[in-house]
Design a protein around this motif. Structure first.
Motif, PDB file in Angstrom:
ATOM      1  N   VAL A 167       5.338   8.457   3.667  1.00 31.00           N
ATOM      2  CA  VAL A 167       5.253   7.210   2.438  1.00 31.00           C
ATOM      3  C   VAL A 167       6.659   6.522   2.477  1.00 31.00           C
ATOM      4  O   VAL A 167       7.584   6.761   3.071  1.00 31.00           O
ATOM      5  CB  VAL A 167       5.422   7.880   0.978  1.00 31.00           C
ATOM      6  N   SER A 168       6.350   5.085   2.857  1.00 26.59           N
ATOM      7  CA  SER A 168       7.368   4.171   3.059  1.00 26.59           C
ATOM      8  C   SER A 168       8.386   4.277   1.774  1.00 26.59           C
ATOM      9  O   SER A 168       7.935   4.561   0.629  1.00 26.59           O
ATOM     10  CB  SER A 168       7.060   2.779   3.447  1.00 26.59           C
ATOM     11  N   GLU A 194       9.612   1.440   0.477  1.00 26.25           N
ATOM     12  CA  GLU A 194       8.760   0.663  -0.241  1.00 26.25           C
ATOM     13  C   GLU A 194       7.744   0.948  -1.091  1.00 26.25           C
ATOM     14  O   GLU A 194       7.835   0.708  -2.425  1.00 26.25           O
ATOM     15  CB  GLU A 194       8.320  -0.606   0.421  1.00 26.25           C
ATOM     16  N   GLU A 195       6.827   1.947  -0.729  1.00 24.06           N
ATOM     17  CA  GLU A 195       6.082   2.551  -1.862  1.00 24.06           C
ATOM     18  C   GLU A 195       6.447   3.318  -2.686  1.00 24.06           C
ATOM     19  O   GLU A 195       6.416   3.226  -3.853  1.00 24.06           O
ATOM     20  CB  GLU A 195       5.062   3.367  -0.783  1.00 24.06           C
ATOM     21  N   ALA A 211       6.598   2.965  -6.445  1.00 23.94           N
ATOM     22  CA  ALA A 211       6.102   3.786  -7.582  1.00 23.94           C
ATOM     23  C   ALA A 211       7.165   3.870  -8.673  1.00 23.94           C
ATOM     24  O   ALA A 211       6.504   4.169  -9.995  1.00 23.94           O
ATOM     25  CB  ALA A 211       5.631   4.872  -6.805  1.00 23.94           C
TER      26      ALA A 211
END
Length: 58
Positions: free
Chosen positions: A7-8, A10-11, A15
């Motif tokens: 999971v980046s 940014e993600e 979130a």
């Protein structure tokens, strides 16, 4: 549910922001509901309605 992969940042940040927006929406909804209940209670009082009593009208 397992998640396979990475999971980046940014993600993760997206979130977190979505979670914060959802929390704020819940607070606003709760405040609006409280205010609606207050208005309804005032309206009942003005109209002389006691919501705890059964209606005698048919």
């Amino acid at each position: 549910m397992p998640y396979y992969g990475t999971v980046s940042r940014e993600e993760i940040e997206a979130a977190k922001q979505a979670y914060e927006r959802a929390q704020q929406a819940l607070v606003h909804t709760s405040d609006a509901l409280r205010r609606s209940r207050e208005i309804l209670a005032q309206s009942f009082k003005i109209l002389g309605i006691n919501p705890g009593q059964e209606s005698t009208q048919e």
